[in-house]
Enzyme design. Sequence first.
Site, short mmCIF file in Angstrom:
data_model
loop_
_atom_site.label_atom_id
_atom_site.label_comp_id
_atom_site.label_asym_id
_atom_site.label_seq_id
_atom_site.Cartn_x
_atom_site.Cartn_y
_atom_site.Cartn_z
N GLU A 1 -34.13 65.37 -98.12
CA GLU A 1 -35.14 65.98 -97.26
C GLU A 1 -34.84 67.46 -97.00
O GLU A 1 -35.74 68.30 -97.00
CB GLU A 1 -35.24 65.19 -95.96
N HIS B 1 -46.08 57.80 -114.74
CA HIS B 1 -47.21 57.54 -113.83
C HIS B 1 -46.80 56.59 -112.70
O HIS B 1 -47.64 55.87 -112.16
CB HIS B 1 -48.41 56.96 -114.59
N LYS C 1 -30.39 51.95 -89.79
CA LYS C 1 -31.21 52.68 -90.76
C LYS C 1 -30.50 53.95 -91.21
O LYS C 1 -29.95 54.70 -90.40
CB LYS C 1 -32.56 53.04 -90.16
N SER D 1 -31.98 56.67 -87.55
CA SER D 1 -33.05 56.39 -86.61
C SER D 1 -32.49 56.21 -85.21
O SER D 1 -31.41 55.67 -85.02
CB SER D 1 -33.80 55.11 -87.02
N SER D 2 -33.28 56.66 -84.24
CA SER D 2 -32.89 56.49 -82.84
C SER D 2 -33.35 55.14 -82.29
O SER D 2 -32.97 54.76 -81.19
CB SER D 2 -33.49 57.62 -81.99
#
Length: 540
Positions: free
Chosen positions: A404, A261, A397, A391-392
Amino acid sequence: MLFAPRLTGPYILYLTGMIYSVDFGAGKLQGDFAWEHFFETESRSAHPKTTKSPPPGRGNPGSGGTPPGRRDTLADTRKETDSFGEVEVPSDKLWGAQTQRSLEYFSIGADLIPREMITAYAILKKAAAIANHEGNRLGSEEYRLIVEVCDEILGGRHQDMFPLHVWMTGSGTQFNMNVNEVISNRCCQLAGTPLGSKRPVHPNDHVNMAQSSNDTFPSAMCIAAALSVKHRLIPAVGALRDAIAAKAGEWKDIIKIGRTHMQDATPLTLGQEWSGYAGMLEDNLQRLESALAGVYRLALGGTAVGTGINSAPGFAEAAAARIAALTGLPFTSAPNKFTVQGAHDDLVQLSATLRTLAVSLYKIANDIRLMSCGPRAGFAELTIPQNEPGSSIMPGKVNPTQVEALTMIAVQVMANDLAVGLGGAGGYLEMNVYKPLMIFNLMNSITILTDGCTNFRKFLVEGAKPNLKKINEHLQRSLMLVTPLVPLIGYDKATRIAHHALEKDLTLREAAIGLGLVTAEQFDRVVDPAKMINPYVESD
């Protein structure tokens, strides 16, 4: 060579206002600036000129000539005929009148019939020619030429001669005729006769002997699907299973906190957790093998409606035996042709099995997404490979991009299965009329699952590492380590310890001893994470 390259034939790429005609078979890339045609697609190319005067053509797929979007007068054409009359066909193409008509009337989208169907049909046509020749129904010259051309196709040649789109007649008749016409015209070339003469090999009378689109297309669907699952998908899933199992063995002694859970639960090892993933994939491999059993039953020999009209007795069995020999897979003639022509339930079942695999991969990938989230504000119990910037705008990052990609693949496969299921339900009387839809989605699922499993293994699983510091930190602070005290002091008292520890921000040991519910010796003896990873009951 059994498998032809997947990226063959004509494609169109739209890049920054440039329209590029790409012929992967020839390795050509041509570009013309054409903002006014930016939204046009290759699907509008190669229109024929017929006796009914259809709209003028706009270039020919893979011709390397007039770029898409430019007017093409089709000056360099030849005349071919079918039962509707004359059709102008580009002179450098091996297809004939029915293929050209299909390019006109079914130029919908950019989705071509899966390239695996070319290989499957070449195997089928070769097997049929052998069976007909051995039955003394097909002459030696016609037999020799058909087999030679089929071998050329199986060797990867003539791939750009199969330009038809998915969204056509539900029987796939035009694609069957595309194959018949290409084989016939290539036989003409080899025999030194004019293209379109249908001598010495006729597309219907010889290449299509004892066959119908209604039995060859579903048979080719089964051949294409079985070959791809057996030789591509199953090895990819097996390799991913093995890589995960190797990590499970490597991490068998790393104790971590479990979670149910999305809340803390009792401990297990990181190896046990990953062994569950390996087991899921092993189960999926067994399901795939089981699903293939029905796919090996071929409709070939049923001809138009399953009765076998114009097919000699014994042809179906002989052709299926040849297909089995050519592929090394246990294809057989379906005992009831009405079953496999009126419906394609075996392919529906295979698609459902692919969906189950997608569900498993979705769960595995999402677990790894959670365990690797961080690096400082999440679980951060796993460190996964850093393959590219994430990340741009946020420097440094890194994102779980392989996760994904695999989860998006899983969602697409689930959607594909819905289309296959709806298509499979669309059988009317003696024939299903959603065949191209079904094989398009089925082959897409097989392809992206194969590639997704391979990439996930290579670029994530093999490079994954445990973050021992975080794992131990979470383990030691978990309140659910109180669980083995239940047989000793009872559920209610153990609950008091957990709540007291949480409210006062104490360790379990401090809370238990402070409440006077257990001694220090009892706590240290009972609350031992190493004991909790196997069946275990402790009591005085």
